[in-house]
Design a protein around this motif. Structure first.
Motif, PDB file in Angstrom:
ATOM      1  N   GLY A 118       0.822  -1.199   0.000  1.00 51.11           N
ATOM      2  CA  GLY A 118       0.000   0.000   0.000  1.00 51.11           C
ATOM      3  C   GLY A 118       0.857   1.251   0.000  1.00 51.11           C
ATOM      4  O   GLY A 118       2.051   1.222   0.294  1.00 51.11           O
ATOM      5  N   THR A 119       0.224   2.345  -0.325  1.00 55.46           N
ATOM      6  CA  THR A 119       0.910   3.634  -0.368  1.00 55.46           C
ATOM      7  C   THR A 119       0.998   4.224   1.037  1.00 55.46           C
ATOM      8  O   THR A 119       0.369   3.737   1.968  1.00 55.46           O
ATOM      9  CB  THR A 119       0.129   4.618  -1.255  1.00 55.46           C
ATOM     10  N   VAL A 120       1.754   5.304   1.147  1.00 57.57           N
ATOM     11  CA  VAL A 120       1.830   6.012   2.420  1.00 57.57           C
ATOM     12  C   VAL A 120       0.435   6.493   2.821  1.00 57.57           C
ATOM     13  O   VAL A 120       0.047   6.428   3.985  1.00 57.57           O
ATOM     14  CB  VAL A 120       2.832   7.187   2.338  1.00 57.57           C
ATOM     15  N   ASP A 157      -2.383   5.024   2.102  1.00 59.15           N
ATOM     16  CA  ASP A 157      -3.105   3.845   2.590  1.00 59.15           C
ATOM     17  C   ASP A 157      -2.743   3.547   4.053  1.00 59.15           C
ATOM     18  O   ASP A 157      -3.609   3.287   4.885  1.00 59.15           O
ATOM     19  CB  ASP A 157      -2.791   2.610   1.744  1.00 59.15           C
ATOM     20  N   GLU A 216      -0.006  11.570   6.672  1.00 59.38           N
ATOM     21  CA  GLU A 216       0.987  10.981   5.762  1.00 59.38           C
ATOM     22  C   GLU A 216       2.398  11.368   6.178  1.00 59.38           C
ATOM     23  O   GLU A 216       3.319  10.555   6.115  1.00 59.38           O
ATOM     24  CB  GLU A 216       0.705  11.406   4.321  1.00 59.38           C
ATOM     25  N   ARG A 239       5.455   8.867   7.027  1.00 55.58           N
ATOM     26  CA  ARG A 239       6.767   8.969   6.354  1.00 55.58           C
ATOM     27  C   ARG A 239       7.895   9.062   7.379  1.00 55.58           C
ATOM     28  O   ARG A 239       8.943   8.441   7.218  1.00 55.58           O
ATOM     29  CB  ARG A 239       6.793  10.191   5.429  1.00 55.58           C
ATOM     30  N   ARG A 243      11.529   0.562   2.393  1.00 57.41           N
ATOM     31  CA  ARG A 243      10.493   0.181   3.358  1.00 57.41           C
ATOM     32  C   ARG A 243      10.311  -1.336   3.371  1.00 57.41           C
ATOM     33  O   ARG A 243      10.232  -1.953   4.436  1.00 57.41           O
ATOM     34  CB  ARG A 243       9.177   0.870   2.974  1.00 57.41           C
TER      35      ARG A 243
END
Length: 197
Positions: A152-154, A156, A165, A169, A184
């Motif tokens: 998943g993305t940041v 998500d 976000e 991060r 990651r």
């Protein structure tokens, strides 16, 4: 009582332990979130607990069981002999930790010793745990990496964890630095291999 998500493993362990005249398997469970209720019903003296299971992992289930029924002793029996699992398992209240390739006679002896109030730890794993030390990750970094396992993305991850976000991060960056990873995914793998997740 046996707690393992693999029916074949539970059956094999039950068959081996039932060969011992002084041991009786009083219950079997395949999910971590069913442990406390099953233990209340079966009233075991010792629970053999796997680590990786659906519903709740074995370390969380150990902590829940020890909080609800502190008289029951827990022996973690796992395929994954990771130093972090040992440390976290003992911190959760387990009285012992052995790997699944332990010979049957030694496993039965470990059950007896845990029942007597002794602590039983696989010697090689104990050495690895001392060498590896404690997890360098904070609780929040651990939570972010655990969530990042599924990809998943940041955005998500932030949505799942109810964080911004930027905060996600920052935690990812810190975890990557602390694990010595480059990415990651590599940080997740390193932390997972060490049993920190």
């Amino acid at each position: 009582m046996l707690v393992d998500d693999q029916a074949l493993v539970r059956g094999a362990l039950a068959a081996l332990l039932e060969l011992e005249s002084d041991l009786e398997v009083v219950g079997e469970v395949g999910r971590g979130d069913e442990v406390v209720a099953a233990a209340r019903s079966a009233a075991p003296d010792v629970v053999l607990m796997d680590v990786e299971m659906p519903g709740m992992d074995g370390i969380e289930a150990t902590a829940a069981l020890r909080a609800a029924l502190p008289q029951i002793r827990v022996l973690i029996v796992t395929t994954f002999g990771r130093p972090g699992f040992l440390r976290r398992g003992l911190q959760a209240g387990a009285a012992g930790f052995v790997v699944k390739d332990t010979p049957a006679r030694e496993l039965a002896d470990a059950v007896r010793r845990v029942h007597q109030g002794l602590r039983v730890v696989d010697p090689a794993l104990a050495t690895d745990s001392l060498v590896a030390g404690e997890s360098p990750l904070t609780q929040r970094e651990t939570e972010v990496l655990r969530t990042a396992r599924s990809g998943g993305t940041v955005a998500d991850l932030a949505g799942t964890l109810f964080l911004s976000e930027g905060t996600v991060r920052n935690h990812l960056s810190s975890a990557i630095g602390k694990t010595g990873a480059r990415t990651r995914a590599e940080a997740v793998q390193i932390a997972d291999n060490n049993g920190w997740l």
